[in-house]
Scaffold this motif. Sequence first.
Motif, PDB file in Angstrom:
ATOM      1  N   LYS A 224      -9.144   6.063 -26.060  1.00 29.71           N
ATOM      2  CA  LYS A 224      -9.438   6.509 -27.264  1.00 29.71           C
ATOM      3  C   LYS A 224     -10.940   6.761 -27.216  1.00 29.71           C
ATOM      4  CE  LYS A 224      -5.961   5.436 -30.426  1.00 29.71           C
ATOM      5  NZ  LYS A 224      -5.472   4.530 -31.720  1.00 29.71           N
ATOM      6  N   GLY A 225     -11.706   5.812 -26.840  1.00 26.88           N
ATOM      7  CA  GLY A 225     -13.275   5.993 -26.932  1.00 26.88           C
ATOM      8  C   GLY A 225     -13.843   7.056 -26.097  1.00 26.88           C
TER       9      GLY A 225
ATOM     10  N   LEU B  37     -12.980  10.092 -28.248  1.00 26.39           N
ATOM     11  CA  LEU B  37     -13.905  10.247 -29.396  1.00 26.39           C
ATOM     12  C   LEU B  37     -15.219  10.771 -29.060  1.00 26.39           C
ATOM     13  CD1 LEU B  37     -13.409   9.391 -32.346  1.00 26.39           C
ATOM     14  CD2 LEU B  37     -14.577   7.266 -31.707  1.00 26.39           C
ATOM     15  N   GLU B  38     -15.755  10.098 -27.762  1.00 30.00           N
ATOM     16  CA  GLU B  38     -16.865  10.714 -27.354  1.00 30.00           C
ATOM     17  C   GLU B  38     -17.076  12.271 -27.096  1.00 30.00           C
ATOM     18  OE1 GLU B  38     -18.820   9.012 -23.831  1.00 30.00           O
ATOM     19  OE2 GLU B  38     -18.119   6.919 -24.480  1.00 30.00           O
TER      20      GLU B  38
ATOM     21  N   ARG C  29     -14.859  14.515 -28.640  1.00 30.91           N
ATOM     22  CA  ARG C  29     -14.889  15.126 -29.912  1.00 30.91           C
ATOM     23  C   ARG C  29     -16.491  14.973 -30.762  1.00 30.91           C
ATOM     24  NH1 ARG C  29     -10.154  12.066 -32.563  1.00 30.91           N
ATOM     25  NH2 ARG C  29     -10.610  13.074 -34.374  1.00 30.91           N
ATOM     26  N   LEU C  30     -16.760  14.224 -30.400  1.00 27.43           N
ATOM     27  CA  LEU C  30     -18.180  13.996 -30.998  1.00 27.43           C
ATOM     28  C   LEU C  30     -19.287  14.662 -30.287  1.00 27.43           C
ATOM     29  CD1 LEU C  30     -18.730  10.166 -31.795  1.00 27.43           C
ATOM     30  CD2 LEU C  30     -18.811  11.673 -33.385  1.00 27.43           C
ATOM     31  N   GLY C  31     -19.153  15.103 -29.108  1.00 26.59           N
ATOM     32  CA  GLY C  31     -19.943  15.685 -28.452  1.00 26.59           C
ATOM     33  C   GLY C  31     -19.538  17.231 -28.569  1.00 26.59           C
TER      34      GLY C  31
ATOM     35  N   ILE D 194     -18.703  18.486 -31.496  1.00 23.40           N
ATOM     36  CA  ILE D 194     -19.169  19.242 -32.760  1.00 23.40           C
ATOM     37  C   ILE D 194     -20.232  19.939 -32.618  1.00 23.40           C
ATOM     38  CG2 ILE D 194     -19.901  18.619 -35.260  1.00 23.40           C
ATOM     39  CD1 ILE D 194     -18.384  16.131 -35.049  1.00 23.40           C
ATOM     40  N   GLY D 195     -20.006  21.475 -32.888  1.00 24.91           N
ATOM     41  CA  GLY D 195     -20.911  22.407 -32.888  1.00 24.91           C
ATOM     42  C   GLY D 195     -21.826  22.357 -33.916  1.00 24.91           C
ATOM     43  N   ALA D 196     -23.104  23.233 -33.699  1.00 20.97           N
ATOM     44  CA  ALA D 196     -24.026  23.501 -34.759  1.00 20.97           C
ATOM     45  C   ALA D 196     -24.445  24.955 -34.705  1.00 20.97           C
ATOM     46  CB  ALA D 196     -25.120  22.516 -34.414  1.00 20.97           C
ATOM     47  N   PRO D 197     -24.729  25.427 -35.695  1.00 19.47           N
ATOM     48  CA  PRO D 197     -25.054  26.909 -36.005  1.00 19.47           C
ATOM     49  C   PRO D 197     -26.496  27.146 -35.405  1.00 19.47           C
ATOM     50  CG  PRO D 197     -25.277  25.941 -37.920  1.00 19.47           C
ATOM     51  CD  PRO D 197     -24.847  24.783 -37.041  1.00 19.47           C
ATOM     52  N   PRO D 198     -26.675  28.299 -34.710  1.00 14.42           N
ATOM     53  CA  PRO D 198     -27.864  28.430 -34.426  1.00 14.42           C
ATOM     54  C   PRO D 198     -28.953  28.679 -35.430  1.00 14.42           C
ATOM     55  CG  PRO D 198     -26.813  30.529 -34.502  1.00 14.42           C
ATOM     56  CD  PRO D 198     -25.708  29.450 -34.574  1.00 14.42           C
ATOM     57  N   PRO D 199     -30.071  27.853 -34.956  1.00 19.94           N
ATOM     58  CA  PRO D 199     -31.223  27.902 -36.030  1.00 19.94           C
ATOM     59  C   PRO D 199     -31.608  29.181 -36.911  1.00 19.94           C
ATOM     60  CG  PRO D 199     -32.158  27.318 -34.086  1.00 19.94           C
ATOM     61  CD  PRO D 199     -30.714  27.882 -33.796  1.00 19.94           C
ATOM     62  N   PRO D 200     -31.605  29.376 -38.016  1.00 19.11           N
ATOM     63  CA  PRO D 200     -31.508  30.861 -38.895  1.00 19.11           C
ATOM     64  C   PRO D 200     -33.076  31.427 -38.575  1.00 19.11           C
ATOM     65  CG  PRO D 200     -32.119  28.833 -40.462  1.00 19.11           C
ATOM     66  CD  PRO D 200     -31.531  27.999 -39.328  1.00 19.11           C
TER      67      PRO D 200
ATOM     68  N   LEU E  74     -36.996  30.410 -38.983  1.00 24.18           N
ATOM     69  CA  LEU E  74     -37.306  28.897 -39.349  1.00 24.18           C
ATOM     70  C   LEU E  74     -38.558  28.527 -38.588  1.00 24.18           C
ATOM     71  CD1 LEU E  74     -36.417  26.290 -40.482  1.00 24.18           C
ATOM     72  CD2 LEU E  74     -34.838  25.876 -38.528  1.00 24.18           C
TER      73      LEU E  74
END
Lengths: 269, 199
Positions: A2-3, A6-7, A9-11, A13-19, A22
Motif C-alpha cells: 500500500k505504501g 501511495l508513493e 500516487r503521491l508522485g 500528482i501533476g502540477a501545471p506549468p508556471p504561468p 512569472l
Amino acid sequence: MKGRQLEERLGAIGAPPPPAGLVQRIKGEIPKDLASAVEGDRLRLRRGVNMSLRIAIAIVTLLLLIWLAFAVLDIREHEQRPHNPPGQGKARIGSPSSVDSSVSIAPLRSFPSWQKDDRAEDRDIQSRQPLEVTPRASASLCRARARARARLLTSPPPLPPSEVTDGLEMNVEIVRCSAYGPNDRGGIVLRDSLECDAHVLGKLVAAFPAEGRAPGLVEIASRTGALVRQPFHLLFYIGCGHVASVSALEEWLRQRVPAVRAVNSETSM
Amino acid sequence: VTGPDHPASAIAIDAGDRIEFEHHLLTRIRQGDRVAAEDLVERTYAGVFAALSRLCGDSDLAADLTQETYRKAWSSLGGFNGRAQLSTWLYRIAYTTFLNHVRRPSRTTSIDDERSSQLHDRGKGADELLSENEEAARLRLAVLALPVNLQFVVTAHFWAGVSVSDLAEAEGVSGVAIRKRLHRAFDLIERELERRTTR
C-alpha cells in the motif's frame, strides 16, 4: 504494498506549468542593491542578538549587585549585633497550667531503658561530630539525627507513676535563621526581624509528663542551605527535661555549641 | 532545470558538483551579483511553483506564493548558513509561506475546494480526467490533514523532490528517522483516505 502505491500516487500528482511571465515578475523583485539587502538582514539579526545579550548582561549584573549588597548588609549586621551574655537573652519559658514553674526541680535520678539508650547514642553523636556550625553536616550525622528525631517523634512508653516527678518539661526547638524543609513550618520571609535572631518555629514533640529526659541532643539541621541572608544555621534542642532555668539551658547550649551567641527561646509545652 | 512533470527532482539544481555550485552562486549573490540571483531564480522557480501548486491546488495562488517565497529568500539569504542545500532551504521558505497563507484568516483559500484542481492532460477523456482529478484532490486533502512535521516531509520529498538525505540534513535527524516519518505519514494518509471514502 500500500505504501508503494501511495508513493506512486503521491508522485503522480501533476502540477501545471508556471504561468508565463512569472519568472520575469520574480526577477523584477530582486532588490536593486542585492548585497546590502542580503547583508542588511544579517546586520539586523546581529544587532538584535547584541541588544539581547546586553540586556541579559545588565540584568545579571544588577542581580549580582543586589545580592552583594544584601550579603554585605548581612555581614555588617551580624558584626554589629551585641554579644548577649548568658541570661540576658529574651528568654521566656512557658509552663503548662498544671505545672508550677516555680517548683524546684529535682535532679534526674533514673531513666527508663529507652531514654538511657537515647542518651548513649546522643553522647555518641556528640563525640563523633564536633558541634560546629557547618553548612552541611556529614552524612553520618544526618543519618544519626534522622534516627534520633524519628525516635523522639514516636511516643515513648508511659512511665510508671512512681517515676513521675514534679518538674518542668520542655520541648524546645531553637532555630537560628530560617528553616524550610518538609517538617518545618514555612512563612518566614526575608527581612523578618525574627530571622536575624533565634526563634522558635514550633515544638517538635509533645511533652511527656515528667519523662525525666535530660538535655541531650543538639541537632544541626543540615538540610537548610545557607541562603543569601542566612549566615547562621539551624539548631534544634529537643527533649529538655527538668531544666532549672533558661540560663541553665543557655549555659548548656553555650558550652556545646560555640556559635550560639544568644538564646532567644520560647518553649512549647 | 527538471520540470514540474518530474516531481522527484522538482527544485533540485542540475549541477555536477552541487555543493560547490551552490556555494559559488551564494557567494556571488551575497556580493550583489544580480546575474547570479537571476540564475538562481531561473534554475529553481519552476520547482518552487510546482511544489506550491501541488500544495495549494491553485496555480494563480501558487504563482503569488512563489513570488512571495523569493521575496523572503532575498531578505533572509544573509542568515542562510549553507547547512541545508539551497533547494531544501528554498522549499522550507515556500512551505512556510504556504502555511502562513493558509493560516491567515482573511486570505485563507479553502483547500476543500475541489474546483481549484486543474486539468492538465488535455489528451485524456473528460470522465477520466475528472476521476483522476478527484483522486488527486482527495490525496492532497489527506496530505494537508497530516501534522505539520509529517506534512513537510511528505510534500518536500514527493512534491518538491527533496531527497531523504537532504531532508535529514536539513532537519538535523538521520535518514532512518525521515523514512520513519514517511511511513507514519503513509499510515495516516491511508486512514484519512479511508475515512473520506466511507463518509
